[in-house]
Design an enzyme around this catalytic site. Sequence first.
Site, PDB file in Angstrom:
ATOM      1  CB  SER A  91      95.028  23.456   0.441  1.00 24.45           C
ATOM      2  OG  SER A  91      95.266  24.699  -0.181  1.00 24.45           O
ATOM      3  N   GLY A  92      92.002  25.104   0.451  1.00 19.85           N
ATOM      4  CA  GLY A  92      90.941  25.609  -0.416  1.00 19.85           C
ATOM      5  C   GLY A  92      91.452  26.091  -1.759  1.00 19.85           C
ATOM      6  CB  SER A  93      93.970  28.635  -2.725  1.00 18.05           C
ATOM      7  OG  SER A  93      95.082  28.101  -2.008  1.00 18.05           O
ATOM      8  CG  ASP A 258      96.417  32.101   1.367  1.00 22.85           C
ATOM      9  OD1 ASP A 258      95.812  31.107   1.820  1.00 22.85           O
ATOM     10  OD2 ASP A 258      96.417  32.398   0.147  1.00 22.85           O
ATOM     11  N   GLY A 263      91.057  29.268   1.886  1.00 20.02           N
ATOM     12  CA  GLY A 263      89.834  28.457   2.018  1.00 20.02           C
ATOM     13  C   GLY A 263      89.761  27.719   3.338  1.00 20.02           C
ATOM     14  CB  THR A 264      92.082  25.543   5.233  1.00 20.69           C
ATOM     15  OG1 THR A 264      93.267  26.306   4.978  1.00 20.69           O
ATOM     16  CG2 THR A 264      92.020  24.352   4.288  1.00 20.69           C
TER      17      THR A 264
HETATM   18  O1  LIG Z   1      93.193  28.330   0.690  1.00 18.20           O
HETATM   19  C1  LIG Z   1      93.827  27.611   1.459  1.00 18.20           C
HETATM   20  O2  LIG Z   1      93.315  26.885   2.317  1.00 18.20           O
HETATM   21  C2  LIG Z   1      95.344  27.549   1.251  1.00 18.20           C
HETATM   22  N1  LIG Z   1      95.953  28.741   0.724  1.00 18.20           N
HETATM   23  C3  LIG Z   1      97.403  28.642   1.055  1.00 18.20           C
HETATM   24  C4  LIG Z   1      97.417  27.974   2.387  1.00 18.20           C
HETATM   25  C5  LIG Z   1      96.153  27.108   2.430  1.00 18.20           C
HETATM   26  O3  LIG Z   1      96.526  25.761   2.196  1.00 18.20           O
END
Ligand SMILES: O=C(O)[C@H]1NCC[C@@H]1O
Length: 350
Positions: A91-93, A258, A263-264
């Site tokens: 997970s990016g965030s 989101d 990020g993903t």
């Molecule tokens: O940035 C992301 O990848 C995440 N944001 C919420 C769902 C993902 O895991």
Amino acid sequence: MRFSRMLSVVDAHAEGESGKVVVGGVGPVPGETMFDKRQYFSEHLDQLRKLLLCEPRGAVWHNANVLLPSNRPDAHFGYIILESAEYPAMSGSNTMCVATVLLETGMLPMTEPVTRLTLESPAGLIRIEAACSNGKVERVKLVNQPAFVYYQDAKIDVPGLGMIAVDVAYGGMTYAIVDAASVGLSLEVSQEAALYELGQRIKKAAHEQLPVSHPENPLIPGITNTSFTGPLLREEGPDGEEMVRSLNAVIVSPGRLDRSPCGTGTSARLALLHARGDLKDGQLFRHKSIIGSQFDARIEETTTVGKYGAVIPSIAGRAWITSFNQLVLDPTDPFREGFVVGKPWDLYTS
Ligand SMILES: O=C(O)[C@H]1NCC[C@@H]1O
């Protein structure tokens, strides 16, 4: 009062997306790798995920990360990621929140102007470059595990919509990627109800009609998100070179936006842009969320994953600590696993 659970939690957000970081109270979790620990946690400690994310302590837009020691000598820490309807491999965030909390609380030493660290996610090692100044992590750049495309321009039959074209790509989570305009949507908060509802319908149809399995780990969940995308805009970037800019709105299960540019999801889109020849290696891709926050992304390298051509994406964004909490469970509390109102929060079974 003798509590039956107490978790030390540092709340944070990355570009608007919640990311609680559990820094104490869980204890050791069996497993050699973070993926092994993810499996154990999901089978034996899922009550903690519900306690953190379900009401009354959590909300559908919350995410949580459990910090754990890594068994990898080349990783400073490990973490497993808890979301409303799954335990994602990456997970990016959330990774930006974990890195920011580790450095700003002093759990890892901060060096200025740049701190380099390596974290072990369930998807594998994530290398981090944190721009730091006066004790603040100003920007986190992460180098993700490889992202790749499963399907390009595949047709699926969506109830109430008929046949639509989707792309399917993996970037740490697996996404059905849909051009928003092609299904009559615009990427505005005023459209959130339609985005949720259609996003859930599309991901269900894609999950049923387009089988996926990660070549290196078939236990990685299948399609669990829908990414609605905007057009690609080309303009001069901050370094004077041409950059590509776009919007996206990711619908995370069980059906919510989101708040970050994801990020993903950005990683998955980078793999698609590379496959289509729409983005050069190293070229800046500036991805904005529906609330206007942004991640800067680049294709760092190209590689392969099984039979798939793949890219190694970097994603950069900002995160902030918002509070320090001791989450407790009173043994007389009737909601020892929290509760949800409305949509079922069953774990997504791929
Ligand atoms: O940035 C992301 O990848 C995440 N944001 C919420 C769902 C993902 O895991």
